[in-house]
Structures are given as structure tokens and as C-alpha cells.
Write an enzyme that holds these catalytic residues in place. Structure first.
Site, PDB file in Angstrom:
ATOM      1  N   LYS A 124      39.615  34.108  72.360  1.00 35.19           N
ATOM      2  CA  LYS A 124      40.350  33.325  71.359  1.00 35.19           C
ATOM      3  C   LYS A 124      41.367  33.382  71.477  1.00 35.19           C
ATOM      4  O   LYS A 124      41.986  31.492  71.060  1.00 35.19           O
ATOM      5  CB  LYS A 124      39.312  33.836  70.392  1.00 35.19           C
ATOM      6  CG  LYS A 124      37.491  33.699  70.001  1.00 35.19           C
ATOM      7  CD  LYS A 124      37.613  34.238  68.548  1.00 35.19           C
ATOM      8  CE  LYS A 124      36.216  34.322  68.076  1.00 35.19           C
ATOM      9  NZ  LYS A 124      35.579  34.806  69.331  1.00 35.19           N
ATOM     10  N   LYS A 159      37.982  33.853  61.316  1.00 33.44           N
ATOM     11  CA  LYS A 159      36.536  34.695  62.761  1.00 33.44           C
ATOM     12  C   LYS A 159      37.076  36.118  63.097  1.00 33.44           C
ATOM     13  O   LYS A 159      38.583  36.137  63.260  1.00 33.44           O
ATOM     14  CB  LYS A 159      36.409  33.499  63.384  1.00 33.44           C
ATOM     15  CG  LYS A 159      37.096  32.819  64.368  1.00 33.44           C
ATOM     16  CD  LYS A 159      36.192  32.161  65.205  1.00 33.44           C
ATOM     17  CE  LYS A 159      37.718  30.703  65.752  1.00 33.44           C
ATOM     18  NZ  LYS A 159      37.319  29.447  66.757  1.00 33.44           N
ATOM     19  N   ARG A 209      30.005  22.090  74.993  1.00 32.14           N
ATOM     20  CA  ARG A 209      30.767  23.997  76.324  1.00 32.14           C
ATOM     21  C   ARG A 209      30.701  22.984  76.809  1.00 32.14           C
ATOM     22  O   ARG A 209      30.005  22.206  77.796  1.00 32.14           O
ATOM     23  CB  ARG A 209      29.482  25.249  75.823  1.00 32.14           C
ATOM     24  CG  ARG A 209      29.035  25.826  77.277  1.00 32.14           C
ATOM     25  CD  ARG A 209      30.890  26.803  77.653  1.00 32.14           C
ATOM     26  NE  ARG A 209      31.109  27.126  76.298  1.00 32.14           N
ATOM     27  CZ  ARG A 209      30.461  28.385  76.006  1.00 32.14           C
ATOM     28  NH1 ARG A 209      29.611  28.277  77.164  1.00 32.14           N
ATOM     29  NH2 ARG A 209      30.871  28.738  75.210  1.00 32.14           N
ATOM     30  N   ARG A 224      26.424  22.672  71.209  1.00 28.35           N
ATOM     31  CA  ARG A 224      25.409  22.854  70.532  1.00 28.35           C
ATOM     32  C   ARG A 224      25.409  22.692  68.561  1.00 28.35           C
ATOM     33  O   ARG A 224      26.632  22.605  67.951  1.00 28.35           O
ATOM     34  CB  ARG A 224      25.613  24.412  70.347  1.00 28.35           C
ATOM     35  CG  ARG A 224      25.394  25.232  71.273  1.00 28.35           C
ATOM     36  CD  ARG A 224      26.551  24.518  72.514  1.00 28.35           C
ATOM     37  NE  ARG A 224      28.287  24.993  72.542  1.00 28.35           N
ATOM     38  CZ  ARG A 224      28.958  26.000  72.549  1.00 28.35           C
ATOM     39  NH1 ARG A 224      27.866  27.115  73.085  1.00 28.35           N
ATOM     40  NH2 ARG A 224      30.016  26.754  72.384  1.00 28.35           N
ATOM     41  N   ARG A 232      27.497  26.657  61.758  1.00 32.92           N
ATOM     42  CA  ARG A 232      27.905  27.087  63.480  1.00 32.92           C
ATOM     43  C   ARG A 232      26.773  26.619  63.811  1.00 32.92           C
ATOM     44  O   ARG A 232      25.253  26.777  64.235  1.00 32.92           O
ATOM     45  CB  ARG A 232      27.181  29.135  63.250  1.00 32.92           C
ATOM     46  CG  ARG A 232      28.874  29.361  62.222  1.00 32.92           C
ATOM     47  CD  ARG A 232      27.825  30.855  62.383  1.00 32.92           C
ATOM     48  NE  ARG A 232      26.718  31.352  61.454  1.00 32.92           N
ATOM     49  CZ  ARG A 232      25.835  32.576  61.701  1.00 32.92           C
ATOM     50  NH1 ARG A 232      26.930  33.586  62.033  1.00 32.92           N
ATOM     51  NH2 ARG A 232      24.807  32.066  61.255  1.00 32.92           N
ATOM     52  N   ASP A 272      35.369  25.248  74.687  1.00 32.72           N
ATOM     53  CA  ASP A 272      34.197  24.824  73.521  1.00 32.72           C
ATOM     54  C   ASP A 272      35.288  24.237  72.705  1.00 32.72           C
ATOM     55  O   ASP A 272      36.615  24.399  72.434  1.00 32.72           O
ATOM     56  CB  ASP A 272      34.379  26.321  72.615  1.00 32.72           C
ATOM     57  CG  ASP A 272      32.796  27.269  72.940  1.00 32.72           C
ATOM     58  OD1 ASP A 272      32.474  26.934  73.965  1.00 32.72           O
ATOM     59  OD2 ASP A 272      32.921  28.200  72.754  1.00 32.72           O
ATOM     60  N   GLU A 280      37.580  27.761  72.049  1.00 31.74           N
ATOM     61  CA  GLU A 280      37.557  28.431  72.570  1.00 31.74           C
ATOM     62  C   GLU A 280      37.671  28.490  74.680  1.00 31.74           C
ATOM     63  O   GLU A 280      37.730  27.782  74.592  1.00 31.74           O
ATOM     64  CB  GLU A 280      36.437  29.280  72.165  1.00 31.74           C
ATOM     65  CG  GLU A 280      36.144  29.940  70.743  1.00 31.74           C
ATOM     66  CD  GLU A 280      34.779  30.586  70.583  1.00 31.74           C
ATOM     67  OE1 GLU A 280      34.826  31.375  71.487  1.00 31.74           O
ATOM     68  OE2 GLU A 280      34.811  31.793  69.430  1.00 31.74           O
ATOM     69  N   ASN A 282      36.387  30.497  76.626  1.00 36.11           N
ATOM     70  CA  ASN A 282      35.156  31.788  77.180  1.00 36.11           C
ATOM     71  C   ASN A 282      35.432  32.303  78.682  1.00 36.11           C
ATOM     72  O   ASN A 282      35.222  30.693  79.684  1.00 36.11           O
ATOM     73  CB  ASN A 282      33.768  30.928  77.303  1.00 36.11           C
ATOM     74  CG  ASN A 282      33.486  30.825  75.897  1.00 36.11           C
ATOM     75  OD1 ASN A 282      33.374  32.238  74.576  1.00 36.11           O
ATOM     76  ND2 ASN A 282      33.328  29.669  74.857  1.00 36.11           N
TER      77      ASN A 282
END
Length: 315
Positions: A124, A159, A209, A224, A232, A272, A280, A282
Site C-alpha cells: 500500500k 483501510k 489487476r 474485479r 470492494r 491495482d 496498490e 502487490n
């Protein structure tokens, strides 16, 4: 080649979509030998980093999809590559494992992603290196700072920094309902740092993603998409995964970051993006290989393996 996969227990894999399993199938299909262990089976012994590991054969069908050999103890530098695929959270034991893997790298082991690079790139917080690519963002422990951010942006998302799969994400709208309670609970009354971002309505088109492999961009993203009243898009939170070609703007962002992150030792990265913003980066255990492959025909695992084989041939 011999590949050691450090991963969660095999029985916990969701075999219909697991990315690590897709990697294993591709590697086995190309004639490579697979080994498996969990992070708790990494040891420092007799001045070497070793693993209590087992060969693993992926079976085509049946109730048990794998077959394990006897436990053997091998030095990590004896493998062609060590693939760190343990899922977050990035807790103290995950951190301890990366330190052990760094010791293995000093002894000549090839570890992907590089453990030092994993430590240096909070999934993050690492987005703050690229402020021009991210939505308005606040990182703080202070309730007052969050309240001021909410007054400025009206619609926000709060978050924790160590969440995964959409866990612990809250949206607070213009009415500010329960903002203080959310911040106090998530932040454990100031003991934990939180990330706060302006809410991006483009989430309705999906949290995308985008996969980066050895500095190259996979040409398809997995959007997503949140379902019902959910905000979410994470698949673990019930989001629907829809693969689609990258837009020109998404491709520009990905192509900018891919070589930079690769040079730092991040062989596989999952960006993301929401509405073109990076939310993000990842690096621990990026996923979505299977969904993209099944929906587009672009074999992500084969692309990954070809890149890995090429990289290893150059070392």
C-alpha cells in the site's frame, strides 16, 4: 531445472483458480522438477539457509491433485530458483522469512521476488513514490487528520495498511456517518497507521489487476467488479472477475512502472488500478493468472515461465 515453491499448505489451495498451482503446472509441463515447503520449514543450519522440502508432482485429476515425496533437507542455493508465494499478511514471521531468504541470496540462491525488494515495497505505501499516479491519499494515525481529509473530499475510503483481499475497507460518504468510530476501531485508537483515499466512483467498472512479469506488461487486466451494494471489487469479497484488454492509459502507467520495479528485483508484480489511478503495488503473491488465461486465451503462466527460464539462462 529444480524450482522450490515456498507457499501456504497445498490443501488450502483453491485449485480452480490458484496462481501458484498454475505456475506449478506450467513448470512441470515444461519438464522442470518441483519442490515445495512452507515458510516455517526454512532454517539456518550449519551456516547455510536450508529447507525441509518435498518434491511435488501435480496430478491431472482425482480427489488429491498433488503427490508429495519424502522430506529432504536442501540448501536454498542448490535450486535453480526459489519462488516465494506465501500469501499475506505481512506479519513479523513473513518478515523473518524474508531476512532468511536474503541470507540465502547472499549464499547464491536465486529468489523471486527478491526478499529485500519485497521488504522495501509495502503493497500500500509504495504507491506514495508515484504521487502523480495515485488518487488523493492520506496516511496517518490521527483522527483529526482523517476528519480534515473527509471535509476536503467528502467521499472517502479508509483501510488498514496490512489488510488483504479487501479486508477492513470502509467507505464514508458525505454525511460522515461513523467516521470516528471506524478510524478508532481500525486504527486501534491511534496504535495503527491507516491509509485514507478519495473514493473513486470508477470502481463500478472494476478494480483492475495488471500483471508485470520481468519488466513486461501482460496485455490483459482482470477487472474485479463489485457486486450489489458492495464497494470492494476484491474476488475474496465477492467481486466478479472480468478479463479485458488494457486501455491505452493503463498501458502507459504499467509500461512506466514495469522496468523500474523489475530492476529492483520485483520479477512479478500485480498493479491495482481504479479509473487509471494506482491504488496498490502487490509484490508478495500476485494472483489472477487463471482468470485472465481462461477468459482471453492468453496463457499467463506460460508467459511467466518463459520469462523465468530466460532470466535463469542469463544468470
Amino acid at each position: 531445472m529444480d524450482f522450490l515453491f515456498i507457499a501456504d499448505p497445498l490443501e488450502s489451495f483453491k485449485i480452480y483458480k490458484d496462481t501458484t498451482l498454475a505456475m506449478m503446472r506450467a513448470a512441470q509441463g515444461a519438464g522442470h522438477r518441483l519442490w515445495f515447503c512452507q515458510s516455517c520449514q526454512i532454517l539456518w543450519k550449519d551456516n547455510f539457509v536450508v529447507a525441509d522440502c518435498q518434491t511435488v508432482a501435480i496430478k491431472p485429476s482425482g480427489t488429491s491433485w498433488y503427490e508429495l515425496g519424502e522430506i529432504e533437507q536442501r540448501k536454498l542455493n542448490s535450486f535453480s530458483a526459489v519462488l516465494m508465494r506465501t500469501d499475506p499478511p505481512f506479519d513479523i514471521e513473513y518478515l523473518n522469512t524474508t531476512w532468511m531468504l536474503s541470507a540465502a541470496v547472499r549464499q547464491g540462491a536465486v529468489v523471486m521476488n527478491n526478499p529485500a525488494a519485497i521488504r522495501d515495497h509495502s503493497e500500500k505505501l509504495s504507491i506514495t513514490e508515484f504521487p502523480e499516479l495515485i488518487p488523493p491519499t492520506l496516511v496517518t494515525r490521527e483522527l483529526e487528520a482523517v476528519q480534515a481529509f473527509h471535509q476536503q473530499h467528502a467521499d472517502i475510503v479508509v483501510k488498514p495498511l496490512d489488510g488483504m483481499g479487501g479486508m477492513g475497507i470502509f467507505r464514508v460518504g458525505p454525511d460522515g456517518l461513523n467516521l470516528a468510530s471506524i478510524v478508532e476501531t481500525l486504527g486501534e485508537n491511534g496504535a495503527r497507521t491507516l491509509m485514507v483515499q478519495r473514493f473513486l466512483p470508477e470502481i463500478s467498472q472494476g478494480d483492475k489487476r495488471v500483471l508485470l512479469i520481468d519488466g513486461e506488461v501482460v496485455p490483459f487486466a482482470l477487472a474485479r467488479i463489485p457486486q450489489g451494494s458492495e464497494i470492494r471489487g476484491n474476488l475474496a469479497a465477492g467481486g466478479k472477475g472480468v478479463a479485458m484488454p488494457l486501455t491505452d492509459s493503463e498501458k502507459r502507467v504499467a509500461e512506466r512502472l514495469a522496468p523500474l520495479l523489475n530492476e529492483r528485483g520485483l520479477f512479478l508484480v500485480g498493479l491495482d488500478l481504479i479509473g487509471g489511478y494506482v491504488t496498490e503495488i502487490n509484490v508478495t503473491s500476485p494472483t489472477c493468472f487463471v482468470e485472465i488465461t481462461e477468459q482471453t486465451g492468453f496463457d499467463v503462466a506460460a508467459f511467466w515461465l518463459k520469462a523465468l527460464e530466460k532470466r535463469l539462462s542469463l544468470t
